[in-house]
Every structure is written in C-alpha cells, then in structure tokens.
Design an enzyme around this catalytic site. Structure first.
Site, PDB file in Angstrom:
ATOM      1  N   LYS A 165       0.958  -1.305   0.031  1.00  9.38           N
ATOM      2  CA  LYS A 165       0.116   0.110   0.060  1.00  9.38           C
ATOM      3  C   LYS A 165       0.784   1.295  -0.216  1.00  9.38           C
ATOM      4  CE  LYS A 165      -3.671  -2.362   2.508  1.00  9.38           C
ATOM      5  NZ  LYS A 165      -2.763  -3.386   2.994  1.00  9.38           N
ATOM      6  N   ASP A 223       2.969   7.748  -1.088  1.00 10.00           N
ATOM      7  CA  ASP A 223       4.308   8.788  -0.778  1.00 10.00           C
ATOM      8  C   ASP A 223       4.207   9.728  -2.034  1.00 10.00           C
ATOM      9  OD1 ASP A 223       6.896  10.032   0.197  1.00 10.00           O
ATOM     10  OD2 ASP A 223       7.290   8.103   1.184  1.00 10.00           O
ATOM     11  N   PRO A 275       5.206  11.401  -5.589  1.00 11.78           N
ATOM     12  CA  PRO A 275       5.426  10.470  -6.711  1.00 11.78           C
ATOM     13  C   PRO A 275       6.946   9.828  -7.199  1.00 11.78           C
ATOM     14  CG  PRO A 275       4.155  12.377  -7.265  1.00 11.78           C
ATOM     15  CD  PRO A 275       4.578  12.308  -5.841  1.00 11.78           C
ATOM     16  N   THR A 314       9.408   9.022  -5.110  1.00  9.73           N
ATOM     17  CA  THR A 314       9.571   7.926  -4.103  1.00  9.73           C
ATOM     18  C   THR A 314       8.973   6.728  -4.575  1.00  9.73           C
ATOM     19  OG1 THR A 314      10.065   9.387  -2.518  1.00  9.73           O
ATOM     20  CG2 THR A 314       9.511   7.262  -1.864  1.00  9.73           C
ATOM     21  N   THR A 365     -11.103  -2.319   4.416  1.00 12.25           N
ATOM     22  CA  THR A 365     -12.220  -2.747   4.781  1.00 12.25           C
ATOM     23  C   THR A 365     -12.582  -2.511   6.462  1.00 12.25           C
ATOM     24  OG1 THR A 365     -11.070  -4.717   5.084  1.00 12.25           O
ATOM     25  CG2 THR A 365     -12.293  -4.441   2.906  1.00 12.25           C
ATOM     26  N   ARG A 368     -15.039 -14.094   4.465  1.00 15.03           N
ATOM     27  CA  ARG A 368     -15.166 -14.895   5.586  1.00 15.03           C
ATOM     28  C   ARG A 368     -16.096 -16.068   5.187  1.00 15.03           C
ATOM     29  NH1 ARG A 368     -11.394 -12.231   6.937  1.00 15.03           N
ATOM     30  NH2 ARG A 368     -11.186 -10.973   8.969  1.00 15.03           N
ATOM     31  N   GLY A 374      -7.853 -14.744   4.568  1.00 11.13           N
ATOM     32  CA  GLY A 374      -6.620 -15.079   5.322  1.00 11.13           C
ATOM     33  C   GLY A 374      -7.354 -16.056   6.322  1.00 11.13           C
TER      34      GLY A 374
END
Length: 238
Positions: free
Chosen positions: A61, A64, A66, A68, A122, A184, A213
């Site tokens: 995610k 920063d 642009p 970088t 989320t 889930r 997950g």
C-alpha cells in the site's frame, strides 16, 4: 476464475509460512505478502515463494511523493511479483508514477505486475470516514470517486469491499479489476473488518479476486478450508 483466490500469508515470519505451506505440497497458490511478513523477512521471502511456484500479491500500500513511489515500484517489479498496490488517496500523479516505475523495473520478457489502488480499507465504516478522515461523501461515493481516479491514472483496478463491486462495474466497466478482502466463511468471526462477505456472495457480486486469510490460515485443516472457500468462490466441486 483460475488463481483468482488469493491466500493472505499474515504471518510474522518465514518459519510460520513454511509450516503453513506444508499443507499445500504440489499446489500452486496465489498468495498475499503484507507488511508484517515483508518487513521481517525482506525480499528473500519473495524469492522463497517464487521458487515454490506461487504467484504473489505484494501488499505494501505505497503512499508517498510520486518520485519515491516510482523508485520503490521499480525495485518491487524487479522481484517478479505479480500484483502490487498503492493508496488511491496519494493522487493521480503518484499513481501514474507507480506505473512508470513498474514498467522500468519489470523483468525482461515479462509483463509488469498488476497495479491496483486501495480505495478505503475494509476496516473503515462510513461513520469513521466522515468523523475521522473528514470525507463528507457516502462511503459508496468516496470509493467510486477513488476508483474512477485510479482508472484515469492508468492502473488496473482497486482493492475494495465486495459491497462496492456492482457500483464500480457501473463506473469503471467490467474489465476493471476488483480485489476484495474481508472474505469469511459464514461460520467465521469477522474480527477487525467491518465490510465482509462470504466467497459465494463475492462471486455473485462480481469480484475479480478475493483475498482470504484467517478462514484458511487459522483453520484446523487449512487445505480443506482452502477447498471449501474455492468451491464456494468458483461454484464448482474441487
């Protein structure tokens, strides 16, 4: 929907990953490596997973300036990952720079990694978004705005809740990639995520990829849980 089920490897280190993957010998997975695992193990964990034959969504995610982000994406593309992401809130210039970096860093003869943007996490409710982030739009409006900006910036799609997928199909078209976490099984706890759905519901709403997950990684039998999720997601017996 081949390999559109992504398993989140939300583990603190490589030892836990190795133990988990023992359940999947001979199975080629699409896995998500997030901040915790990548910051602990570094690029070596990507090399390890690639050697095992797995596809990788590197979920860092980026957000920063642009230049970088461009440099960072150039480095990430050289790792031969399959999917990366940024925060859409970083703006159009940053997102365009991300694509430039990926194109420059991709391995010879290979396509650049899929690049998607996070619209709203989320774990974010509409009340929280308005009170704490200061966005006065409805959650659906905010997500649609970010998704449109993402598409205009040349990215492939977004991370979003399953609940937002139908609206994004209207705004951005059917080819726009939607990656939906917060998945889930009906019997599981929702934990810290607010906007959740079952694999079957995600399929019905039109998600391109789902990220799962705890329903798999915390299961007593991870392989059986994986097969259950896959069956619900693809609508076929596996």
């Amino acid at each position: 929907m081949s390999q559109s089920l992504i398993v989140a490897l939300d583990f603190p280190g490589k030892q836990d990953v190795e133990q988990f993957l023992r359940h999947f010998e001979g199975e080629e997975l699409f896995v998500k490596v997030g901040m915790e695992l990548f910051y602990k193990e570094g690029p070596a964990i990507i090399t390890y997973l690639k050697e095992k034959g797995h596809k990788i969504f590197l979920d860092l995610k980026l957000h920063d300036i642009p230049n970088t982000v461009k440099s960072a994406m150039r480095s990430l593309a050289s790792l031969d990952v399959d999917m990366v992401n940024v925060h859409a809130a970083g703006g159009s210039s940053m997102m365009k720079a991300a694509i430039e970096g990926l194109e420059e860093g991709k391995q010879e003869g290979k396509e650049r990694p899929i690049c998607i943007a996070v619209t709203q996490l989320t774990s974010t409710s509409e009340a929280m978004m308005k009170k704490e982030i200061g966005i006065e739009k409805t959650l659906e409006e905010a997500v649609a705005h970010y998704a449109k900006l993402t598409k205009e910036s040349g990215l492939d799609g977004v991370v979003c809740s399953t609940l937002e997928v139908p609206k994004l199909r209207e705004v951005c078209g059917n080819e726009f990639v939607t990656v939906t976490p917060g998945i889930r099984l009906a019997s599981d706890d929702v934990n810290d995520q607010v906007r959740v759905a079952t694999p079957k519901r995600a399929r019905e709403l039109g998600s391109s990829y789902i990220v799962v997950g705890r329903s798999i990684t915390k299961a007593e039998n991870p392989l059986e849980a994986y097969k259950t999720v896959k069956q619900q997601w693809e609508g076929v017996t596996v």
